[in-house]
Design an enzyme around this catalytic site. Structure first.
Site, PDB file in Angstrom:
ATOM      1  N   ARG A  29       0.854  -1.177  -0.326  1.00  0.00           N
ATOM      2  CA  ARG A  29       0.123  -0.078   0.134  1.00  0.00           C
ATOM      3  C   ARG A  29       0.709   1.230   0.119  1.00  0.00           C
ATOM      4  NH1 ARG A  29      -3.846  -0.597   4.948  1.00  0.00           N
ATOM      5  NH2 ARG A  29      -2.050  -1.795   5.844  1.00  0.00           N
ATOM      6  N   GLU A  30       1.886   1.116  -0.813  1.00  0.00           N
ATOM      7  CA  GLU A  30       2.742   2.365  -0.806  1.00  0.00           C
ATOM      8  C   GLU A  30       2.139   3.484  -1.238  1.00  0.00           C
ATOM      9  OE1 GLU A  30       3.299  -0.596  -2.290  1.00  0.00           O
ATOM     10  OE2 GLU A  30       5.586  -1.143  -2.275  1.00  0.00           O
ATOM     11  N   LEU A  31       1.066   3.653  -2.233  1.00  0.00           N
ATOM     12  CA  LEU A  31       0.594   4.697  -2.636  1.00  0.00           C
ATOM     13  C   LEU A  31      -0.226   5.321  -1.795  1.00  0.00           C
ATOM     14  CD1 LEU A  31      -0.202   6.617  -4.841  1.00  0.00           C
ATOM     15  CD2 LEU A  31      -2.058   5.132  -5.838  1.00  0.00           C
ATOM     16  N   LYS A 131     -20.417   4.284  -6.582  1.00  0.00           N
ATOM     17  CA  LYS A 131     -20.256   2.560  -6.644  1.00  0.00           C
ATOM     18  C   LYS A 131     -19.762   2.573  -8.258  1.00  0.00           C
ATOM     19  CE  LYS A 131     -21.004   0.610  -2.594  1.00  0.00           C
ATOM     20  NZ  LYS A 131     -19.905  -0.027  -1.715  1.00  0.00           N
ATOM     21  N   ARG A 534      -8.220   4.698   0.337  1.00  0.00           N
ATOM     22  CA  ARG A 534      -8.829   3.747   1.249  1.00  0.00           C
ATOM     23  C   ARG A 534      -9.012   2.304   0.545  1.00  0.00           C
ATOM     24  NH1 ARG A 534     -12.227   5.787   5.542  1.00  0.00           N
ATOM     25  NH2 ARG A 534     -13.876   4.355   5.503  1.00  0.00           N
ATOM     26  N   GLU A 624     -25.965  -2.889  -4.340  1.00  0.00           N
ATOM     27  CA  GLU A 624     -24.572  -3.057  -4.708  1.00  0.00           C
ATOM     28  C   GLU A 624     -24.441  -4.145  -5.646  1.00  0.00           C
ATOM     29  OE1 GLU A 624     -21.637  -2.134  -2.158  1.00  0.00           O
ATOM     30  OE2 GLU A 624     -20.421  -3.829  -2.740  1.00  0.00           O
ATOM     31  N   HIS A 660     -31.137  -2.318   8.040  1.00  0.00           N
ATOM     32  CA  HIS A 660     -30.515  -0.932   7.656  1.00  0.00           C
ATOM     33  C   HIS A 660     -30.054  -0.898   6.292  1.00  0.00           C
ATOM     34  CE1 HIS A 660     -28.392   2.607   7.601  1.00  0.00           C
ATOM     35  NE2 HIS A 660     -27.108   1.828   7.272  1.00  0.00           N
ATOM     36  N   HIS A 713     -21.699  11.505   7.099  1.00  0.00           N
ATOM     37  CA  HIS A 713     -20.648  11.598   6.186  1.00  0.00           C
ATOM     38  C   HIS A 713     -19.798  12.727   6.639  1.00  0.00           C
ATOM     39  CE1 HIS A 713     -23.146   8.845   3.905  1.00  0.00           C
ATOM     40  NE2 HIS A 713     -22.449   8.230   3.904  1.00  0.00           N
ATOM     41  N   CYS A 745     -26.633   6.545   9.308  1.00  0.00           N
ATOM     42  CA  CYS A 745     -25.928   5.202   9.227  1.00  0.00           C
ATOM     43  C   CYS A 745     -24.976   5.058  10.303  1.00  0.00           C
ATOM     44  CB  CYS A 745     -24.779   5.403   7.968  1.00  0.00           C
ATOM     45  SG  CYS A 745     -24.009   3.933   7.461  1.00  0.00           S
TER      46      CYS A 745
HETATM   47  N1  GLN Z   1     -24.401  -1.363  11.861  1.00  0.00           N
HETATM   48  C1  GLN Z   1     -23.637  -0.854  11.143  1.00  0.00           C
HETATM   49  C2  GLN Z   1     -23.041   0.344  11.629  1.00  0.00           C
HETATM   50  O1  GLN Z   1     -23.675   1.155  12.312  1.00  0.00           O
HETATM   51  C3  GLN Z   1     -23.989  -0.480   9.604  1.00  0.00           C
HETATM   52  C4  GLN Z   1     -22.941   0.098   8.795  1.00  0.00           C
HETATM   53  C5  GLN Z   1     -23.411   0.159   7.394  1.00  0.00           C
HETATM   54  O2  GLN Z   1     -24.483   0.400   7.153  1.00  0.00           O
HETATM   55  N2  GLN Z   1     -22.332   0.370   6.388  1.00  0.00           N
HETATM   56  O3  GLN Z   1     -21.854   0.776  11.669  1.00  0.00           O
HETATM   57 ZN    ZN Z   2     -25.511   2.643   6.578  1.00  0.00          ZN
END
Ligand code: GLN
Ligand code: ZN
Length: 770
Positions: A29-31, A131, A534, A624, A660, A713, A745
């Protein structure tokens, strides 16, 4: 000058074997390390450049050593500092207005400017990330409007070709194609309503033409133009897509000064786009014969790169089957070279260093370097080379995989055979909700979080020490329990209604389960790029899945013992476990998903027995894996929904099942979400200001839903006022009785200050709206 020199130069033939791209991040993972040091200010731009140049030099040398030619364009130049779509954007001058200040006099951006477009700065949001086809790689979404001034603004692709040439390598520059670039772009902030980026195709193509001329001048014999958008059913009229493909590639072919054109179409079949490219006269076409099928026909003499080595998964190639496919394409009358189905950047660099996996499992696998060797062997086999030894080794590996006890466990097969439709059904929702109300007495607009709490440096330190053996099991257990206790205490203080244990013990929501289930293995250095710097380290799901012992019960039970409020049990769903692992390719994905589902079903039964009444099964990756072709989507949604139902339908009526999902684009799979049948579903909704809720109402959704009110985020703390407005908006579509209040999230990437502040506001807003 002799007469010979006046004759047209013979067209350089396409090499017998190639790969469509190689991992960019580096074996160690040098970059990643160089980029992150640069962002921290620890190294200069020049130092970052030289780290990248060293990495490219090392990769070229290795690829030649593994069997690709040094001087026949078979080695791709596909380096990127962050993302190949961003590279195209800065090369063609497609820098959004808010970042116009980053452009220098010649239109180019520095690596600092490039990083800022990727990562944002202050109030300036970065390019959106999403994605890349059906992979777990994320690209940056170009923003295009009528104001975008396309111009050749970077010489990087030419420079990288020249750098290789100076080192004695004739490489093949790899460029994201104009159709893929524009169809994946979104309208810029300045664009009028209804504007579509593809409207700028002609302007953009002119700049590509200029670039192709520069590459030809530099001495490039072949260039690879990636057009995966041609294999996908996108939100555009197919006839229009094909007409655009025809216009673009006829135009490129007609250019007086250009390298030979290889158009690459990874991830599925080109179908009706294949004859369009052939008729346009492109010099070679790379097709995906792992995900896609051998075409029905192709014009005589067409140069095809047959993508028979899987670039998107890690299994050793069945060389006999690959050669059969090559022969089938040859039988159509094509001239065939051997290639990977996609770029190899979806797989880790090498199996070297993974000896802990054991000789047998290792023999079934091929990471990027091993795949390059496979390509070389197949190319030799298609020619006159003697590859009998390689063929018999591959046969042996395949036979050992097939015969291995772990890939065929009688008890797993029998358990799945015994599953009936009744196992996929819970009682009617009305009956469940009555039982749950009687058990939990939750208020209207119940508040909760998605599962994880901030992963503090202390947690990481404890995990690292435990992994190194510096902390014993008991010490680790205590550290995690202390963390759980503090997370529970915080939630009690805040006044949340349904608590979580915070997931401190989970390094990763998939790997955690992969390490506890049989049928999986994990690598030590099997990193693949997820986005920018990442990387993730997907687990390997190689065998039949069994659960030797409960996986989450003791943590859940401990957390529940600290509170009178319900604490959610927290599991990762079957589809997400598959999506974020490398999954066996010797049986349908649905069959593997059901094995995981059965293990989760047992876990849920154990959680219930331990007194856990609310259980969340996360499926953030449900969308996805959605196939790129519409015709394949219904079958996918059926098996994915069924695997969730198999996992969850053993739950008692008074067990509240949550799920979720991590995104807000619900339209396309709303039936599937409904089909999951979860009592409560939390989704992302803050950024789009609850945009999805009217659609959900119109669809007729009777169960409970938690539209996120905090975009996690960003570290920004939304005010009580802002959350109140979002909740009022939500109530316009969904009755309060059905509504939950939660962030978008999990909070693992956030820090405590903004987490506390936001959750306080969230509770206050909820009280105001109740
Ligand atoms: N339960 C996970 C969290 O809270 C859900 C993560 C996700 O949706 N990617 O981290
Ligand atoms: Zn989530």
């Amino acid at each position: 000058m002799t007469e010979l020199n006046n004759a047209p130069a013979p067209a350089p033939a396409f090499p017998g074997g190639t790969i469509l791209g190689y991992p960019r991040i580096g074996r160690m993972r040098e970059l990643k390390k160089a980029l992150e040091s640069f962002w921290k200010g620890a190294i200069s731009e020049a130092e970052l450049e030289s780290a990248a140049a060293a990495l490219r030099a090392e990769n070229r040398a290795r690829l030649a050593e593994l069997g690709l030619g040094k001087d026949d364009s078979s080695i791709p130049s596909n380096f990127s500092f962050y993302d190949h779509v961003l590279d195209a954007a800065v090369t063609f001058g497609a820098v959004p207005t808010r970042f116009a200040n980053l452009r220098q006099d010649d239109g180019s951006v520095t690596l600092g400017g490039y990083s800022t477009i990727a990562r944002g700065e202050g109030a300036k949001a970065p390019l959106e990330m999403t994605k890349w086809f059906d992979s777990n790689y994320h690209y940056l979404v170009p923003e295009i409007g009528p104001e975008t001034e396309f111009s050749l603004s970077s010489t990087r692709w030419v420079d990288e070709f020249l750098e290789a040439k100076a080192a004695g390598f004739l490489t093949r520059p790899v460029i994201t194609g104009p159709l893929t670039f524009l169809y994946l772009a979104k309208p810029s902030d300045d664009a009028p309503t209804g504007f579509l980026p593809i409207e700028r195709l002609a302007d953009l193509v002119a700049v590509y033409a200029e670039l192709l001329g520069k590459l030809a001048d530099a001495g490039a014999e072949w260039v690879q133009i990636d057009e995966p958008v041609l294999v996908a059913d996108i939100d555009a009229d197919r006839a229009e897509v094909l007409a655009n493909a025809k216009a673009v590639y006829e135009g490129f072919v007609a250019l007086a000064n250009r390298p030979k054109l290889l158009v690459a179409a990874p991830y599925n079949s080109l179908d009706d786009a294949l004859p369009v490219l052939v008729d346009a006269g492109v010099d070679a076409i790379a097709i995906d014969l792992v995900r896609g099928a051998v075409p029905a026909a192709v014009a005589q003499g067409t140069q095809i790169v047959a993508g028979v080595v899987d670039g998107h998964n890690i299994w050793r190639t069945d060389l006999d089957a690959a050669l059969t496919k090559v022969a089938a394409v040859e039988a159509l009358g094509a001239i065939v070279s051997v290639g990977t189905s996609t770029s190899l950047f979806h797989v880790p660099h090498t199996l070297k260093g993974e000896e802990h996996l054991g000789e047998e499992l290792l023999s079934w696998l091929a990471f990027a370097d091993q795949k390059v060797t496979e390509v070389a062997v197949l190319a030799a086999a298609s020619g006159t080379g003697d590859v009998s030894e390689a063929l018999s080794e591959a046969r042996e590996a395949l036979a050992s995989r097939k015969a291995h006890a772990g890939t065929n466990k009688a008890e797993v097969r029998a358990a799945l055979d015994a599953v009936t439709d009744a196992d996929l059904k819970r009682s009617p929702y009305a009956q469940r909700v009555a039982a749950q109300d009687a058990r939990f007495h939750l208020p209207e607009l119940a508040t909760t979080t998605i599962g994880s709490f901030p992963q503090t440096p202390e947690i990481r330190k404890a995990r690292a020490a435990w992994a190194k053996g510096e902390l014993d099991d008991a010490g680790y257990e205590d550290a995690m329990k202390a963390e759980i206790a503090s997370v529970i205490e915080l939630q009690e203080q805040l006044g949340l209604d349904v608590l979580v244990h915070g997931e401190a013990e989970r390094n990763d929501m998939v790997q955690y389960f992969a390490e506890l289930l049989d049928g999986f293995d994990v690598t030590v250095n099997g990193w693949v790029q997820s986005y920018g710097s990442r990387c993730t380290r997907p687990s390997i799901l190689w065998g039949d899945v069994t659960r030797p012992e409960p996986m989450t019960v003791r943590w859940a039970q401990y957390a529940q013992s600290l509170s009178d409020k319900p604490v959610k049990g927290m599991l990762t769903g079957p589809v997400t476990i598959l999506a974020w692992s490398f999954v066996r390719d010797d049986q349908p994905l649905g069959a593997t998903a059901n094995q995981v589902a059965l293990a989760l079903r047992e876990e849920i039964a154990d959680l219930e027995a331990a007194g856990i009444g609310i259980i969340q099964v996360d499926e953030p990756a449900l969308r996805e894996l959605l196939p790129l072709k519409k015709k394949d989507q219904a079958a996918y949604l059926k098996w994915s929904v069924d695997s969730f139902l198999l996992a969850t339908s053993g739950a008692a009526d008074d067990t509240q099942v949550h799920t979720h999902l991590c995104y807000s684009e619900f339209g396309e799979i709303i039936d599937a979400i409904d089909g999951l049948g979860a009592d409560v579903t939390s989704i992302e909704a803050a950024r789009s200001r609850m945009e999805v809720l009217p659609a959900i109402r119109n669809h007729g959704y009777e169960r409970q839903i938690g539209p996120g009110v905090w975009d996690i985020h960003s570290p920004r703390v939304p005010s009580t006022q802002e959350i109140t407005e979002l909740l009022e908006l939500a109530k316009e579509s969904i009755p309060g009785k059905q509504l939950w209040v939660n962030p978008d999230c999990g909070l693992k990437t956030r820090a405590y200050p903004e987490t506390k502040a936001t959750l306080e506001n969230l509770i206050e807003a909820t009280r105001a709206v109740r």
